[in-house]
Design an enzyme around this catalytic site. Structure first.
Site: not given
Ligand code: NAD
Length: 475
Positions: A171, A244, A278, A377
């Site tokens: 996906k 992750e 990231c 973030e």
């Protein structure tokens, strides 16, 4: 040949269509794509379960050859893939090409690993008995991926899953269906048996969630908020999960750093790829002896970055991917403006000749580590400088975060570099290098809210994609 299931996805009742616009030029429609339905996800799992044992019974060499073909097909299509990635994701062409090469190299690395899958033979504590320990595939694995590395992240899951005999239901992010469709075409052309590789395009809460309901294991890359929800459901289903997730990566710059190299390292780590990594260096922790000079030089360099249409060769920083991301980053800039001291560069949207999601690379100074822009973030071209007294305070601040993905230090002191490497609480450390930018043959991952479960990539990938069987043999 394996048919990506999304090729037929439009036929399911309730299927919807995605229209993707170029973030560098919103007047351009890049493509329209049919979404899968839950029924298609179920069909994909049925096909995968049927195909998986056959794929596992291929010889090591046959599986290795398919991975080598995937690698070669990725290399062969690099120009076309880079164009798609740039048009739908706003990546500059050099960034896209670097990512594509990385993806091809990952497939090639796992072509080798397919040949090396090993086991162990041990003696028994009982006379006349042997013990054999073998690694077997997990089964039909669900792979859920983000948009910011639309080919490298999928390949670092797809390649080990295939190398070790699993079937796949993938996906991808619904924001990058063009790149994902091209990857599915490559899988179909590489000689995989039908049903081994299946792709289902659609939104996370319905199609992603349906994948989790049927998979034997889930490997996910994305935000920590989504990862947490996925971990809970996987625990309820008692299936293995690998996550992750996000980062709030510190780059420490000490008084004794090689000056220009430290400035370049900060610019690269914080702003390249519009900060949508990231591993981006979003917290620049600078000791006071170098602080003012460093902040001034960094601001000058950030102001000079060329923001523009990702397809143009002069562009260094493209747009952010879509309105959601644009609004989120703009909100954080506003929060930063209210909470912190100075904006040394940027500070908001940029208006350029083509209508796009452009944000000026933004540098805050005079910030403290407890402010929201240093805690959460942002995932955009935004970084902040945190002034500290000395190395000890820098290390303390670097570790004061709920994330723990990558952490860097710029210094010429080997003693402090070694101390930082040992004591910083992150899965990856960088000495005189940007926090972003990693090799493809070694483990990748973090600590705390950045990662959960076994490591991805390199030889460590075998842990997640295989399950151990212990056999006792009376001989
Ligand atoms: P996201 O969490 O919004 O989505 C990631 C994927 O999960 C997408 O495919 C999405 O459709 C799917 N999803 C969303 N909700 C779901 C649900 N309820 N059930 C199942 N699937 C669901 O993240 P994003 O915006 O696509 O990507 C950006 C994030 O990814 C950032 O936080 C970034 O740090 C992280 N990221 C981490 C790494 C890493 O290796 N650590 C690499 C790249 C990106």
């Amino acid at each position: 040949m394996s048919k990506p299931s999304n090729i037929e996805a439009g036929r399911g009742a309730g299927a919807s269509v995605l229209e993707i616009r170029n973030p560098s030029d919103l007047d351009e429609v890049v493509g329209t794509y049919a979404c899968a339905t839950v029924a298609v996800v179920e069909e994909a799992f049925a096909a995968a379960r049927q195909a998986q044992q056959g794929w596992w019974s291929f010889t090591l060499e046959q599986r290795s050859n398919v991975l080598e073909s995937i690698s070669q097909l990725i290399f062969a299509r690099q120009a076309d893939l880079a164009k798609i990635m740039s048009a739908e994701g706003g990546k500059t062409v050099p960034d896209a090409l670097a990512e594509i090469l990385r993806a091809g190299n990952i497939a090639r690395f796992f072509a080798g690993e397919a040949l090396r899958l090993g086991g162990e033979k041990l003696g028994s504590v009982r006379p006349g008995v042997d013990v054999e320990i073998a690694r077997e595939p997990v089964g039909a694995v669900g792979l859920i991926t983000p948009w910011n590395f639309p080919i490298a992240v999928p390949l670092w899951k797809i390649a080990p899953a295939l190398a070790f005999g699993n079937a796949i239901i993938w996906k991808p992010s619904e924001k990058v269906p063009g790149t994902s469709t091209a990857i599915a075409e490559i899988m179909a052309d590489a000689g995989l048996p039908a049903g081994v590789f299946n792709m289902v395009i659609g939104s996370g809460p319905d199609i992603g969630a349906a994948v989790i309901e049927h998979a034997d294991a889930i490997s996910f890359t994305g935000s920590s908020a989504t990862g947490r929800k996925i971990a809970v459901r996987c625990a309820e289903r008692l299936i293995r999960v690998q996550l992750e997730m996000g980062g709030k990566n510190p780059l420490v710059v000490l008084d004794d750093a090689e000056f220009q190299s430290a400035v370049n390292t900060a610019v690269n780590g914080a702003f390249f790829q519009a900060g949508q990594r990231c591993t981006a260096s979003s917290r620049l922790i600078v000791t006071e002896g170098i602080h003012d000079r460093f902040a001034a030089a960094l601001a000058e360099q950030v102001q000079g970055l060329r923001v523009g249409n990702a397809a143009e060769s002069t562009t260094q920083i493209g747009p952010v991917i879509d309105q959601l991301q644009f609004d989120k980053v703009s909100r954080y800039i506003e929060i930063g403006r209210q909470q912190s001291g100075d904006i040394l560069a940027g500070g908001g949207a940029l208006t350029l000749p083509s209508r796009g999601w452009y944000i000026a690379p933004t540098l805050f100074s005079g910030t403290t580590n407890d402010q929201r822009i240093n805690r959460e973030e942002v995932f955009g071209p935004v970084a902040s400088i945190i002034r500290v007294k000395d190395y000890d305070e820098a290390l303390f601040v670097a570790n004061q975060t709920e994330y723990g993905l990558s952490a860097g230090i710029c210094t010429t002191s080997s003693k402090l570099a070694k101390h930082f490497q040992t004591h910083v609480d992150a899965g990856m450390t960088m000495l005189n290098l940007p926090t972003a930018g990693v090799d493809y043959h070694v483990p990748f991952g973090g600590r705390k809210h950045s990662s959960y479960g076994p490591r991805e990539q390199g030889q460590y990938a075998v842990e997640f994609y295989t399950t151990v069987k212990t056999s006792y043999l009376m001989v």
